[in-house]
Design a protein around this motif. Structure first.
Motif, PDB file in Angstrom:
ATOM      1  N   ARG A   1       4.315 -14.568   8.693  1.00  0.00           N
ATOM      2  CA  ARG A   1       5.266 -15.733   9.826  1.00  0.00           C
ATOM      3  C   ARG A   1       5.188 -15.356  10.947  1.00  0.00           C
ATOM      4  O   ARG A   1       5.438 -15.864  11.932  1.00  0.00           O
TER       5      ARG A   1
ATOM      6  N   ALA B   1       4.506 -15.795  15.050  1.00  0.00           N
ATOM      7  CA  ALA B   1       5.543 -16.396  15.824  1.00  0.00           C
ATOM      8  C   ALA B   1       5.182 -15.521  16.743  1.00  0.00           C
ATOM      9  O   ALA B   1       5.324 -15.728  17.502  1.00  0.00           O
TER      10      ALA B   1
ATOM     11  N   ALA C   1       8.984 -19.161  19.635  1.00  0.00           N
ATOM     12  CA  ALA C   1       8.810 -19.398  18.542  1.00  0.00           C
ATOM     13  C   ALA C   1       8.871 -20.281  17.114  1.00  0.00           C
ATOM     14  O   ALA C   1       8.204 -20.153  16.302  1.00  0.00           O
ATOM     15  N   GLN C   2      10.504 -20.112  16.910  1.00  0.00           N
ATOM     16  CA  GLN C   2      10.427 -20.600  15.853  1.00  0.00           C
ATOM     17  C   GLN C   2      10.680 -22.390  15.400  1.00  0.00           C
ATOM     18  O   GLN C   2      10.566 -22.947  14.429  1.00  0.00           O
TER      19      GLN C   2
ATOM     20  N   LEU D   1       7.248 -22.708  16.315  1.00  0.00           N
ATOM     21  CA  LEU D   1       5.826 -22.687  15.120  1.00  0.00           C
ATOM     22  C   LEU D   1       5.749 -21.998  14.012  1.00  0.00           C
ATOM     23  O   LEU D   1       4.887 -21.969  13.537  1.00  0.00           O
ATOM     24  N   LEU D   2       6.868 -21.255  13.397  1.00  0.00           N
ATOM     25  CA  LEU D   2       7.301 -20.674  12.491  1.00  0.00           C
ATOM     26  C   LEU D   2       6.320 -21.179  11.019  1.00  0.00           C
ATOM     27  O   LEU D   2       6.096 -20.620  10.506  1.00  0.00           O
TER      28      LEU D   2
ATOM     29  N   ASP E   1       4.010 -23.574  10.835  1.00  0.00           N
ATOM     30  CA  ASP E   1       3.187 -24.177  11.771  1.00  0.00           C
ATOM     31  C   ASP E   1       2.354 -25.724  11.238  1.00  0.00           C
ATOM     32  O   ASP E   1       1.861 -26.197  10.653  1.00  0.00           O
TER      33      ASP E   1
END
Length: 242
Positions: free
Chosen positions: A115, A119, A147-148, A150-151, A153
């Motif tokens: 993950r 990301a 990114a954090q 989206l990590l 999902d």
């Protein structure tokens, strides 16, 4: 289609000042909502309440059926939030910070590594993965914040100025990423960049002085002869939108 975000009569008052005034709207899966308004209109306050970072004075907000006040952990499991400023731990490396975020989310071992790598790939951070965050440019720091979010999902994304500080190519890449994710998620984007609304959003909400004044697809506003630029300009001048 069932709404993943539901806001009902949301209100926030500070001593003698109403920042958000009785706002209601919902966002379904597949919708990308552009959330606009002049400075001080109440955009960030609304997003903080939706994300559970600030309690409302009145009204409710829920994410995937979970009330953000009464069921905060359940609500936040389904939320990816990019706040204004995207706070991080500046001494951590990019990879270290994202791994730390993933562990908080409950991921371990190979899933955590996968993950984190995914990301970083989505936000094109592989080239700076071992750099301390404090050494990065504003644009790269913004991508770390994205990114954090989206990590894990999540089905719901709430992004406050996601392209702030990015150069034109980076803005294009983030907009393309949002377009790719949109069919499977409900996304709210706060932005001052009006072209961003036309580029990625299926719907626009504009608030002024804490109240919702426009809720329509960008194309409908233009068909009515009132572009987002025109509406935003009138609101900035303190006039009431048609």
């Amino acid at each position: 289609m069932a709404a993943l975000i539901e806001i009902e009569r949301l209100t926030k008052r500070f001593a003698g000042f109403t920042a958000v005034d009785d706002i209601s709207f919902s966002v379904a899966r597949g919708e990308v909502l552009g959330f606009l308004g002049p400075n001080g209109a109440g955009k960030s306050t609304t997003m903080r309440m939706l994300a559970g970072f600030m309690p409302p004075t009145a009204g409710t907000a829920s994410i995937c059926g979970a009330d953000v006040v009464d069921q905060p952990v359940r609500a936040k499991r389904n939320l990816g939030f990019l706040p204004e400023g995207a706070p991080t731990y500046p001494e951590m490396t990019v990879a270290g910070f994202l791994a730390f975020t993933g562990r908080i989310r409950g991921f371990r071992g190979s899933e955590l590594a996968d993950r984190t790598d995914h990301a970083m790939a989505l936000t094109q951070l592989e080239g700076v993965r071992l750099q301390p965050i404090e050494t990065l440019s504003k644009g790269f720091k913004r991508r770390v914040g994205l990114a954090q979010a989206l990590l894990h999902d999540p089905p719901v994304l709430v992004l406050d100025e996601p392209t702030d500080g990015l150069d034109p190519n980076q803005k294009h890449e983030v907009r393309e990423l949002i377009r790719r994710m949109a069919p499977e998620k409900a996304i709210v984007i706060s932005t001052h960049i009006l072209e961003e609304v036309g580029a990625v959003c299926t719907r626009a909400i504009i608030i002024a002085r804490g109240r919702l004044v426009v809720d329509a697809p960008p194309s409908v506003l233009e068909e009515q002869g009132s572009s987002l630029d025109d509406v935003f300009r009138r609101l900035t001048l303190g006039q009431e939108a048609a």
